[in-house]
Motif scaffolding. Sequence first.
Motif, short mmCIF file in Angstrom:
data_model
loop_
_atom_site.label_atom_id
_atom_site.label_comp_id
_atom_site.label_asym_id
_atom_site.label_seq_id
_atom_site.Cartn_x
_atom_site.Cartn_y
_atom_site.Cartn_z
N ARG A 1 58.15 72.20 37.78
CA ARG A 1 59.39 72.53 37.08
C ARG A 1 60.56 71.85 37.77
O ARG A 1 60.60 71.79 39.00
CB ARG A 1 59.61 74.05 37.02
N THR A 2 61.47 71.35 36.96
CA THR A 2 62.68 70.73 37.49
C THR A 2 63.88 71.40 36.84
O THR A 2 63.78 71.95 35.73
CB THR A 2 62.73 69.22 37.17
N TRP B 1 66.34 84.75 37.82
CA TRP B 1 65.00 84.38 37.40
C TRP B 1 64.18 83.92 38.60
O TRP B 1 64.70 83.36 39.56
CB TRP B 1 65.03 83.24 36.38
N HIS B 2 62.86 84.11 38.50
CA HIS B 2 61.95 83.58 39.51
C HIS B 2 61.13 82.43 38.91
O HIS B 2 60.03 82.11 39.37
CB HIS B 2 61.01 84.68 40.02
N LEU B 3 61.68 81.78 37.88
CA LEU B 3 60.94 80.76 37.16
C LEU B 3 60.70 79.50 37.98
O LEU B 3 59.88 78.67 37.61
CB LEU B 3 61.70 80.39 35.87
N MET B 4 61.45 79.33 39.08
CA MET B 4 61.27 78.13 39.89
C MET B 4 60.23 78.32 41.00
O MET B 4 59.90 77.39 41.70
CB MET B 4 62.61 77.70 40.51
N GLN B 5 59.71 79.53 41.15
CA GLN B 5 58.70 79.74 42.19
C GLN B 5 57.49 80.49 41.65
O GLN B 5 56.56 80.78 42.39
CB GLN B 5 59.29 80.52 43.36
N SER B 6 57.48 80.78 40.37
CA SER B 6 56.37 81.50 39.76
C SER B 6 56.04 80.87 38.41
O SER B 6 56.92 80.39 37.71
CB SER B 6 56.76 82.97 39.56
N LEU B 7 54.76 80.90 38.04
CA LEU B 7 54.34 80.31 36.77
C LEU B 7 54.37 81.33 35.64
O LEU B 7 53.91 81.04 34.54
CB LEU B 7 52.92 79.72 36.92
N GLN B 8 54.88 82.51 35.88
CA GLN B 8 55.03 83.46 34.79
C GLN B 8 56.15 82.99 33.85
O GLN B 8 57.02 82.23 34.24
CB GLN B 8 55.34 84.86 35.32
N GLY B 9 56.09 83.45 32.62
CA GLY B 9 57.09 83.04 31.65
C GLY B 9 58.32 83.93 31.68
O GLY B 9 58.38 84.94 32.39
N GLU C 1 50.95 73.08 28.38
CA GLU C 1 52.28 73.34 27.82
C GLU C 1 53.33 72.45 28.47
O GLU C 1 53.33 72.25 29.68
CB GLU C 1 52.66 74.81 28.06
N TYR C 2 54.22 71.95 27.64
CA TYR C 2 55.43 71.29 28.13
C TYR C 2 56.60 71.96 27.43
O TYR C 2 56.56 72.16 26.22
CB TYR C 2 55.43 69.80 27.82
N TYR C 3 57.61 72.37 28.22
CA TYR C 3 58.77 72.96 27.56
C TYR C 3 60.07 72.49 28.20
O TYR C 3 60.11 72.07 29.35
CB TYR C 3 58.69 74.49 27.52
N VAL C 4 61.12 72.56 27.40
CA VAL C 4 62.47 72.26 27.84
C VAL C 4 63.31 73.48 27.49
O VAL C 4 63.32 73.92 26.33
CB VAL C 4 63.04 71.01 27.15
N LEU D 1 66.05 73.41 32.31
CA LEU D 1 64.78 73.59 33.02
C LEU D 1 63.67 72.90 32.23
O LEU D 1 63.52 73.14 31.03
CB LEU D 1 64.47 75.08 33.16
N LYS D 2 62.93 72.02 32.90
CA LYS D 2 61.79 71.35 32.28
C LYS D 2 60.52 71.77 33.00
O LYS D 2 60.49 71.82 34.24
CB LYS D 2 61.95 69.83 32.33
N SER D 3 59.46 72.07 32.24
CA SER D 3 58.25 72.60 32.85
C SER D 3 57.01 71.99 32.21
O SER D 3 56.93 71.83 30.99
CB SER D 3 58.21 74.12 32.68
N LEU D 4 56.04 71.64 33.05
CA LEU D 4 54.75 71.15 32.59
C LEU D 4 53.68 71.97 33.28
O LEU D 4 53.68 72.10 34.51
CB LEU D 4 54.59 69.67 32.94
#
Length: 265
Positions: free
Chosen positions: A204-205, A100-108, A243-246, A230-233
């Motif tokens: 994101r953490t 995943w590239h979720l830690m460097q990109s804001l795409q879902g 959006e806030y997600y876990v 993964l937690k994201s705001l």
Amino acid sequence: MDTTEMDLNNTGQIVLSDESAIDVSSAIPFYYQLQTILEEKIQSGEWKVGQKLPSEKDFCEHFNVSRTVVRKTLSNLASENLIHTMKGKGSFVKPKQHGWHLMQSLQGFYSDVVGKGQVVNTEVLELSDIPASGEIAEYLQLKPGEIVTIMKRLRFLDGEPILVVTTYIPKKLSPDLVNVDFRNRSLYAYLREENGLVIAEGTRTIESINATKELAEQLQVEDRAALSLLKSLGWTKDGTPLEYYVAWHRGDRSQFRVRLVSSEY
């Protein structure tokens, strides 16, 4: 039982019957030559996920190498997540991990994997409007008790459960969200197309945790299996929290990739 173990035990054993051989006249170490041969068979798909590898003895006899060479080769393949060794049962071709590239990109998640040609399916476990708890209200800069839409989803990738994600969106920003069918629809695409909302900035953490019984059942892993949390705001361009997600990702199927750039350039 972990579904991975079930797959590994029912797919059949690999038989060594080709003409691949170690070049004894080459300066390349025997273990590296053998590793290259086996990597090619796994990555090409000739050796299928779940198939049992031949025994160390079979490798030694077929390639005319020592047990030390074979063990080093198998150890390296395991380090590369290409095989999985089960005590008393042998080594098996391991399912591919998804990067995943979720830690460097804001795409879902949806955009990240569909762009790679993979098939995403979603089971919506919960979709409702609820009063925001103190923690959620704080993240989204709402008054305690203000209404948010909560959506809990089980996401599948190529038919396999990969992650569970719980998302919170302020009701006032997307009033009709609770009525949308998200089984085959991207949340971010809906927010963009229907509400004109786009996440422009976020944090994101990520941390490692063990699966609860409920998560283990949903993700089809063993109790207390390793998961990535993964937690994201995310905020809109004007700084409004959107959006806030876990999200709980299977540890045995997920890799998070980050591209680093030197501050000197």
